[in-house]
Design an enzyme around this catalytic site. Sequence first.
Site, short mmCIF file in Angstrom:
data_model
loop_
_atom_site.label_atom_id
_atom_site.label_comp_id
_atom_site.label_asym_id
_atom_site.label_seq_id
_atom_site.Cartn_x
_atom_site.Cartn_y
_atom_site.Cartn_z
CB CYS A 137 30.68 17.55 33.13
SG CYS A 137 31.80 16.16 32.71
CG HIS A 160 33.16 12.25 29.75
ND1 HIS A 160 33.68 11.78 30.86
CD2 HIS A 160 32.11 13.12 30.33
CE1 HIS A 160 33.19 11.91 31.91
NE2 HIS A 160 32.10 13.08 31.60
CG ASN A 189 28.08 17.62 36.24
OD1 ASN A 189 27.31 16.53 36.73
ND2 ASN A 189 29.38 17.70 36.58
N GLY A 241 30.97 4.90 29.61
CA GLY A 241 31.59 4.14 30.33
C GLY A 241 32.96 4.39 30.41
CG MET A 252 40.05 4.11 29.70
SD MET A 252 41.73 4.30 30.26
CE MET A 252 41.37 3.69 31.77
CB SER A 255 29.64 4.17 25.97
OG SER A 255 30.76 4.29 26.62
CG HIS A 304 26.45 10.67 34.92
ND1 HIS A 304 26.49 9.88 35.83
CD2 HIS A 304 27.62 11.44 34.80
CE1 HIS A 304 27.34 9.98 36.80
NE2 HIS A 304 28.21 10.71 36.03
N GLY A 305 26.37 7.42 33.64
CA GLY A 305 27.57 6.79 33.39
C GLY A 305 27.64 5.51 34.63
CE LYS A 321 40.30 7.83 31.51
NZ LYS A 321 38.97 7.94 31.35
#
Lengths: 476, 137
Positions: free
Chosen positions: A98, A234, A325, A374, A376, A380, A399-400, A475
């Site tokens: 991912c 993503h 990952n 980030g 919605m 980011s 990573h986030g 999304k």
Amino acid sequence: MDPARLTRIGECEWQLPMTGAMRVPGIIYADEALIRDMDDKVPEQVANVAMLPGIVKASFAMPDAHWGYGFPIGGVAAFDPDEGGVVSAGGVGFDISCGVRMLRTGLSVAQVEPLKRVLADTLFERIPAGVGSTGALRLSADDMDAMLRGGAGWAVAQGYGAPGDLERIEEHGTMAGADPRRVSDAAKRRQRDEMGTLGSGNHYLEVQRVTDVYDRMTAESFGLAEGDVVVSIHCGSRGLGHQIGTEFLREMAIGAKEAGIVLPDRELACAPIRSALGERYLGAMRAAINCALANRQILTQLTRRAFHAVFPGARLEVLYDVSHNTCKLETHVVDGRPRKLYVHRKGATRAFAPGHPDLPLAFHATGQPVLIGGSMGTSSYVLAGTSRGATAAFASACHGAGRSMSRHEATRKFGGRKVVDDLAARGIVIRSPSMRGVAEEAPLAYKDIAAVVDAADRAGLARKVARVQPMACVKG
Amino acid sequence: MAWEHFAHGADIGVRGIGATQAEAFEQAALALTAVVADPAGIAAQVGVDLCCEAPDIELLFADWLNAVIYAMATRDMLFSRFELRIDGHALTATAWGERVDRERHQPVVEVKGATYTALSVAQDAGGAWVAQCVVDV
């Protein structure tokens, strides 16, 4: 988590001392506020990882660490095959490779803003997203194997993108050592309809504006300036990766005892790197990395076509593509000597320092672009690898944002329609097949990404280059 | 018989409760379905036969959920009724459901796999069987 459980060894660096069966200490990178917000499961999982055979230096957690399965999400650990080191299917997880890909559009906010709703509709129409969505590609058995060997390189050869895209992807678009023979028929079957699909959950395709530049020279090298419009994608290896993760987790959990490995948590299922099972997993997992790279490459081309429909002549170029990952064989200097280690990053991004030989020439002076996604409604970030980071946590960064709220709690607190309306009022257009899915992914269900990125920057894991904010989001 | 979800930081836990292990497994599969869509809106039209075998009852439970996840993913189906028989550490089952209708079912999220986190199959103080684990979404 109570910070008293840890020993502070730097402004944003905390040590979890060795206890019990831990072979190495734990190191958590975060400021005090993030540590206090962190789940108590994080140090427990960091300690469990530290018990695995052949682990080198420390069991690390990034500033966005939260309760995962086996490894914490945001966990990094390296294993030495010469010291009985292991490879862990649990340590890579279900969504193998991912990652995040960022595209520069060559367009400005002024150009895109008036047409962003049309653009969002066009992207939503052309990018298969959500449960049950299918891609246009159906691969024969031979084509499937060729894709699993070739990754993004295969996708480019099929007409999805240009050869120039490949140097802007980790591993130059093709993970070496992939062995499609190690991928089960069931995993290949699960992928049959899913090439070129975004998926669901926290996966997204987002049109973003560059709002802040922190490091102008590096940003220029990356081709970023305030007011530019970029796209972030993503997603991961889809059903194929999920099935490989499922099958090898089971086999490694059952086989651990026979291999003489004591698992502190069944989810840490692993096998010696130098074993038939370990080698089979590496062959399959690398094939899944190629599946993810091919998938993001196909999505890139679908994105280009959607942009061309709204902005004829727009040239979308890949800034970079990172996976978060993975388990990769890398050379790292430990105690003054270079060692070949199998570095697991579970919800952590590789962040090679300036000058690293695996980086394309364009990034030799700057370090690797590190793309931090980030949610919605939040920012980011684009960061860059540092020399300090290379010696800290095996060249790894966050990573986030990491969730701060369970999906259930988010659904209870937020209605999907209201989330969409609130974001629309802030100028952010959301397109999704599922309103409950939007509620589960509500921005307030995530930690403050700015705090996470600041901690990564202050810890020296990577340095801040630019911030982007969403304009439109598809999304899954 | 009942099913419920329980909180996990990034994902979601599924739990089935029943008078027997088989009932608990069936209920947990309903909890799994409910991660994706409301089971009440899924017609039990088509039966799919599933079978699993594992070295112990907990792995059998994870295998069971993974078999349902695989059937959902590859048949593009959602299931709302389960009939299951456990014989030692093996099971045979029929899952009843229908093809995904994105408009009507409003599916939320794909389930990637059943994890071994918070995995247990055990009797509670009252003697009911409880089968649970976290699933990755």
